[in-house]
Design a protein around this motif. Sequence first.
Motif, PDB file in Angstrom:
ATOM      1  N   HIS A   8       0.836  -1.211   0.000  1.00  0.00           N
ATOM      2  CA  HIS A   8       0.000   0.000   0.000  1.00  0.00           C
ATOM      3  C   HIS A   8       0.870   1.260   0.000  1.00  0.00           C
ATOM      4  N   ASN A  12       0.797   3.765  -3.209  1.00  0.00           N
ATOM      5  CA  ASN A  12       0.059   5.017  -3.047  1.00  0.00           C
ATOM      6  C   ASN A  12       0.830   6.145  -2.383  1.00  0.00           C
ATOM      7  N   HIS A 123      -5.916   6.708  11.425  1.00  0.00           N
ATOM      8  CA  HIS A 123      -7.311   6.498  11.039  1.00  0.00           C
ATOM      9  C   HIS A 123      -7.415   5.270  10.142  1.00  0.00           C
ATOM     10  N   HIS A 124      -8.422   4.432  10.385  1.00  0.00           N
ATOM     11  CA  HIS A 124      -8.579   3.189   9.625  1.00  0.00           C
ATOM     12  C   HIS A 124      -9.985   3.104   9.043  1.00  0.00           C
ATOM     13  N   ASN A 128     -13.353   5.593   9.163  1.00  0.00           N
ATOM     14  CA  ASN A 128     -13.931   6.143   7.944  1.00  0.00           C
ATOM     15  C   ASN A 128     -15.442   5.936   7.924  1.00  0.00           C
ATOM     16  N   SER A 150      -7.205  10.095   2.396  1.00  0.00           N
ATOM     17  CA  SER A 150      -5.978   9.375   2.747  1.00  0.00           C
ATOM     18  C   SER A 150      -4.761  10.292   2.730  1.00  0.00           C
ATOM     19  N   VAL A 156      -0.887  12.149   6.220  1.00  0.00           N
ATOM     20  CA  VAL A 156      -1.075  10.879   5.517  1.00  0.00           C
ATOM     21  C   VAL A 156      -1.765   9.904   6.458  1.00  0.00           C
ATOM     22  N   ARG A 157      -2.745   9.156   5.904  1.00  0.00           N
ATOM     23  CA  ARG A 157      -3.476   8.175   6.702  1.00  0.00           C
ATOM     24  C   ARG A 157      -3.349   6.803   6.029  1.00  0.00           C
ATOM     25  N   PRO A 158      -2.241   6.115   6.289  1.00  0.00           N
ATOM     26  CA  PRO A 158      -1.953   4.875   5.553  1.00  0.00           C
ATOM     27  C   PRO A 158      -2.736   3.654   6.016  1.00  0.00           C
ATOM     28  N   LEU A 160      -6.127   3.500   6.262  1.00  0.00           N
ATOM     29  CA  LEU A 160      -7.532   3.559   5.849  1.00  0.00           C
ATOM     30  C   LEU A 160      -8.040   2.288   5.160  1.00  0.00           C
ATOM     31  N   ASN A 214     -16.052   0.001   1.684  1.00  0.00           N
ATOM     32  CA  ASN A 214     -14.828   0.538   1.057  1.00  0.00           C
ATOM     33  C   ASN A 214     -15.019   0.721  -0.446  1.00  0.00           C
ATOM     34  N   ARG A 218     -14.954   4.352  -2.628  1.00  0.00           N
ATOM     35  CA  ARG A 218     -14.172   4.576  -3.863  1.00  0.00           C
ATOM     36  C   ARG A 218     -15.077   5.060  -4.987  1.00  0.00           C
TER      37      ARG A 218
END
Length: 436
Positions: A8, A12, A123-124, A128, A150, A156-158, A160, A214, A218
């Motif tokens: 990830h 990203n 944050h995960h 969310n 993200s 940065v919220r890796p 999520l 999720n 998107r």
Amino acid sequence: MQELFNKHISKNFSFVKQAKILIATSGGIDSVVLTHLCKNAGLTIALAHCNFKLRGNESDADEAFVKTLATDLNIPVYTTYFNTLKYKDEHKVSVQMAARELRYNWFASLIDEYNFDCVFTAHHADDNLETFLINLSRGTGIEGLMGIPSLYKNTVRPLLPFTREEIENFAVQHGIIWREDSSNEESKYLRNKLRLEVIPELKSVNTSFMDNFNKTIRFIQGTSQIVRNHLEELKQKLFVFEEDRIIINAERLKELSPRKDYLFGLFNEYGFREWNDVESLLFSSSGKQVFSETHRMLKNREEIIITPIKPIEIEDYYSLEKDAGLDVSSLRLVVYDVGLTGPFKNNLAYIDKDLLKYPLIVRKWKKGDYFYPLGMQNKKLLSKFFKDEKFSILDKENAWILCSGNEIVWVIDHRIDDRYKVTSKTKNILKIEHLK
């Protein structure tokens, strides 16, 4: 999970591999697992912990835990504490908002002082979902349903893509210790109530609920991008951007359908929220206005004009001594002694210098002001002059006049007074230029 996390990051957030990262660490399971994942991935990290002094000894124990974690992993740690309740009262915000503002302001200071490139927060996917449901319950547009970004500026919220369950499983499998925040079990807060009561029920209805959520996020994010692209194209067609204002043809706005939704998309960024008032403005008479905290929307004949709300000027008039100009935030005038007049321009005035009485005064116009417009023998009220020249309310508010004693010499950028014009009898000519 470690392998998925590494992939990830590479896919990203590849830029963080060479970055200096500050991890916001509470001592809870999410931020502790994030710390271990980043350490295992070989990223350059340091921890930042805020003690909000809200839970007495428990808060102090969290701080001590984070310091020990940093020592065990051989990474730098920064800690601070806040009088959160005092900040809440002084700024008239909730406890949660006070903590957020204090936290991110401190992160910004650490970034500046120690040259960090970005901040990681833990944050995960479940966070969310909670944010999505909170926004949904309060009423929101598509932006409020996009979830937590993200990447936003240098945050940065890796985590999520990962669920709370995945994070807990990783912690248990690797023997990771964390701190439990007792306040997370209090359902008096909406977020906690959703976490403890609502979301477990949703997951029990469909075991694929989080995967489907999720996917939905998107899809919403993709749709939002399409909408933003369309609105940006529309702005380029409808908006005329000038130095201090935006001008839009009201008739073209009336043609949009669904009108209120378009108005939201076009003007939401300027702080407007009362969409019934904004829509009514399109059909109102000239001079009507709608205000947000940051901007004003004005109906001027067949146009809508948007301007930022400017700070109130401390001074509404200034003095000009002989041969001196003026340079303030709202106005800059320069003066020259010249032998001849030049070509006419709105921002230039050629004056018979010997007729002036110093100091000259520059001020805003007021009701009852009059002058003798160049080429006329009779006086004219400024209000009538503005009407004849089709000044908008904004133009009137921004108008400055140059005076000698009680007489107007120049309506700056528009017309000089006939009494002060240069004639064949003039011996000394003063050129005054308004620099924009």
